[in-house]
Enzyme design. Structure first.
Site, mmCIF file in Angstrom:
data_model
loop_
_atom_site.group_PDB
_atom_site.id
_atom_site.type_symbol
_atom_site.label_atom_id
_atom_site.label_comp_id
_atom_site.label_asym_id
_atom_site.label_seq_id
_atom_site.Cartn_x
_atom_site.Cartn_y
_atom_site.Cartn_z
ATOM 1 N N HIS A 149 17.341 1.723 18.431
ATOM 2 C CA HIS A 149 18.443 2.844 18.325
ATOM 3 C C HIS A 149 19.373 2.453 19.408
ATOM 4 C CE1 HIS A 149 15.214 5.238 16.078
ATOM 5 N NE2 HIS A 149 16.105 4.991 15.346
ATOM 6 N N LYS A 198 10.048 17.970 6.713
ATOM 7 C CA LYS A 198 9.361 16.806 7.413
ATOM 8 C C LYS A 198 8.957 17.404 8.878
ATOM 9 C CE LYS A 198 9.767 11.961 7.755
ATOM 10 N NZ LYS A 198 10.480 10.761 7.583
#
Length: 164
Positions: free
Chosen positions: A22, A46
């Site tokens: 990332h 989630k």
């Protein structure tokens, strides 16, 4: 020739946790765009390993060297977030062909919905296998993930996953 046009891009993801892969995409984007908005997806359905607040804090720490990067959260459609930020480019890292199949569909939907362009950036081959899920799995079983995440993230993973 200089331009007064602000070139802003959004790097979206869950970043649970942020990995060196990332960070590679974020740092490369920061060299291309005037502003990079790292957009942390808030997905109510989630449960992540790290809270949204923890993810924002970690991202803030690891992106500190980049003056043109800021961290935000969003819910709902990415294109709505992009419009609200006045950023009409999304940057997505691609690790493999399998990533491309899914991301292409998303990119085509985003351009159709709101004219938001997607820039696909190939991941540095060093990080091509890396995902947050894999990092969490390895760390959960006591594996050393220090080569795959920033130091602060490695420490937090160890603390979070250490047996009580």
């Amino acid at each position: 020739m200089t331009s007064d046009i602000r070139r802003a891009a959004v790097c979206p993801g869950s970043f649970d946790p942020v990995t060196n892969g990332h960070l590679d995409i974020i740092s490369r984007s920061a060299r291309i765009f005037d502003e990079v908005i790292v957009a942390v997806l808030v997905n109510q359905s989630k449960m992540g390993l790290f809270s949204i607040e923890d993810r924002i804090e970690m991202l803030g720490e690891v992106t500190k060297p980049y003056e043109n990067v800021r961290i935000e959260t969003f819910q709902g459609l990415l294109v709505d977030f992009c419009r609200a930020q006045d950023a009409m480019v999304v940057v997505k890292g691609l690790r493999a062909v399998s990533d491309f199949d899914y991301e292409l569909q998303m990119a085509q939907m985003n351009i159709g919905l709101a004219g938001v362009e997607t820039l696909f950036m190939p991941t540095n081959p060093v990080h091509s296998f890396l995902s947050s899920s894999l990092v969490k799995d390895v760390a959960k079983w006591g594996g050393d993930v220090s080569a795959h995440v920033p130091d602060t993230v490695a420490r937090r993973l160890t603390d979070r996953l250490r047996p009580q």
